[in-house]
Design an enzyme around this catalytic site. Structure first.
Site, PDB file in Angstrom:
ATOM      1  N   LYS A  84      17.408 -46.445 -21.326  1.00 50.20           N
ATOM      2  CA  LYS A  84      18.737 -46.492 -21.933  1.00 50.20           C
ATOM      3  C   LYS A  84      19.776 -46.217 -20.847  1.00 50.20           C
ATOM      4  O   LYS A  84      19.696 -45.211 -20.127  1.00 50.20           O
ATOM      5  CB  LYS A  84      18.802 -45.407 -23.017  1.00 50.20           C
ATOM      6  CG  LYS A  84      19.520 -45.817 -24.267  1.00 50.20           C
ATOM      7  CD  LYS A  84      19.292 -44.784 -25.346  1.00 50.20           C
ATOM      8  CE  LYS A  84      20.257 -44.968 -26.477  1.00 50.20           C
ATOM      9  NZ  LYS A  84      20.162 -43.898 -27.465  1.00 50.20           N
TER      10      LYS A  84
HETATM   11  O1  G3P Z   1      21.637 -43.954 -31.194  1.00 51.06           O
HETATM   12  C1  G3P Z   1      22.848 -43.365 -30.876  1.00 51.06           C
HETATM   13  C2  G3P Z   1      23.074 -42.231 -31.778  1.00 51.06           C
HETATM   14  O2  G3P Z   1      22.143 -41.257 -31.501  1.00 51.06           O
HETATM   15  C3  G3P Z   1      24.432 -41.662 -31.783  1.00 51.06           C
HETATM   16  O3  G3P Z   1      24.594 -41.158 -33.049  1.00 51.06           O
HETATM   17  O4  G3P Z   1      25.559 -39.803 -34.815  1.00 51.06           O
HETATM   18  O5  G3P Z   1      25.633 -39.008 -32.438  1.00 51.06           O
HETATM   19  O6  G3P Z   1      27.074 -40.888 -33.192  1.00 51.06           O
HETATM   20  P1  G3P Z   1      25.787 -40.157 -33.373  1.00 51.06           P
END
Ligand code: G3P
Length: 214
Positions: A83
Site C-alpha cells: 500500500k
Molecule cells: O481502508 C482505509 C480505511 O482504513 C480508512 O478508514 O474509517 O479511518 O477513514 P477510516
C-alpha cells in the site's frame, strides 16, 4: 464485487473468513497500532489465514525508501499487496513496483484525477476513501462513480477498491456502481448480515417448533 476486511485484528479476520465472505484484507498503520503487536507478526498471521490479497502499507515518504519497504513486504508472503500513499514519490514507487511485478494498492485517494494518475503509474488497486470525503460534507461515492467511468473509458486494469467504508449504504452503492472491491470494517460486515425481520422470523420459527409434538 469482492469484499475485503479492513482490520488488523486476527479474530475479526478469522470470523469473517469462516463465514466465507471475504476475499482479502486491508490494513493501515492506524489499524496495526491498535493491535499492540509488531507489523511483521500481524501480517504473517493474516497471510496464514487469508490466501487472497493482503494490503500492507509503507511508511516511507521517498521513492527509494518506499521501494526498500515494498520489496521487503512483498518478500514476506506472495499475497502481500504493497500500500503506497498517493503522493508524487508514491507514484514513482508504484511505477517501479509494477515493473518489478510487485502489486500495489494506492491509498489516501480523494479525487478521480488522483485515481487517473495512479492507474497510469500502474497501480493494481486504487483506494478512494469515501467516508473521509463524506466527513467534510462532500460526496465520497460520487468520486467512486467518476473513477469507474474514467477507468472504463480507457480500459485501465487498476481495480477500484472502495475504502473508508462506514456503513452498509456505502457497500450497496459500491455494488450498484460495479466497484471491484469494498473493504469494510468488521462492524460493517456484521451490519450487512443483520436484518430485524430475519431475527423476528427466526424467533417465531423456534417458538413454533416448541409446539410441535416430539
Ligand atoms: O481502508 C482505509 C480505511 O482504513 C480508512 O478508514 O474509517 O479511518 O477513514 P477510516
Amino acid at each position: 464485487m469482492k469484499f475485503f476486511i479492513d482490520t488488523a485484528y486476527i479474530d475479526e479476520i478469522k470470523e469473517a473468513a469462516a463465514m466465507g465472505i471475504i476475499d482479502g484484507v486491508t490494513t493501515n498503520p492506524s489499524l496495526v497500532a491498535k493491535t499492540g503487536r509488531t507489523f511483521r507478526d500481524v501480517l504473517v498471521e493474516i497471510c496464514d489465514v487469508v490466501k487472497g490479497p493482503v494490503s500492507a502499507e509503507v511508511v516511507a515518504t521517498t521513492c527509494d525508501d518506499m521501494m526498500q519497504e515494498a520489496r521487503a513486504l512483498a518478500a514476506l508472503r506472495p499475497n502481500i499487496v504493497v500500500k503506497i500513499p498517493l503522493i508524487a514519490e508514491g507514484l514513482k514507487a508504484v511505477r517501479l513496483c509494477a515493473q518489478e511485478g510487485i502489486k500495489t494498492n494506492v491509498t489516501l485517494c480523494f479525487s478521480a484525477t488522483q485515481a487517473l494518475l495512479a492507474a497510469k503509474a500502474g497501480a493494481s488497486y486504487i483506494s478512494p476513501f469515501v467516508g473521509r470525503v463524506d466527513d467534510i460534507s462532500s460526496g465520497g461515492m460520487d468520486i467512486v462513480a467518476d473513477i469507474i467511468e474514467i477507468y472504463r473509458n480507457y480500459d485501465f486494469d487498476t481495480e477500484v477498491l472502495v475504502a473508508s467504508v462506514r456503513h452498509p449504504i456505502h457497500v450497496l452503492e459500491a455494488a450498484r456502481m460495479g466497484a471491484d472491491v469494498a473493504t469494510c470494517p468488521h462492524k460493517v460486515l456484521m451490519q450487512l448480515v443483520k436484518h430485524p425481520l430475519t431475527d423476528i422470523g427466526l424467533e417465531r420459527f423456534l417458538a413454533d417448533w416448541e409446539k410441535v409434538p416430539k
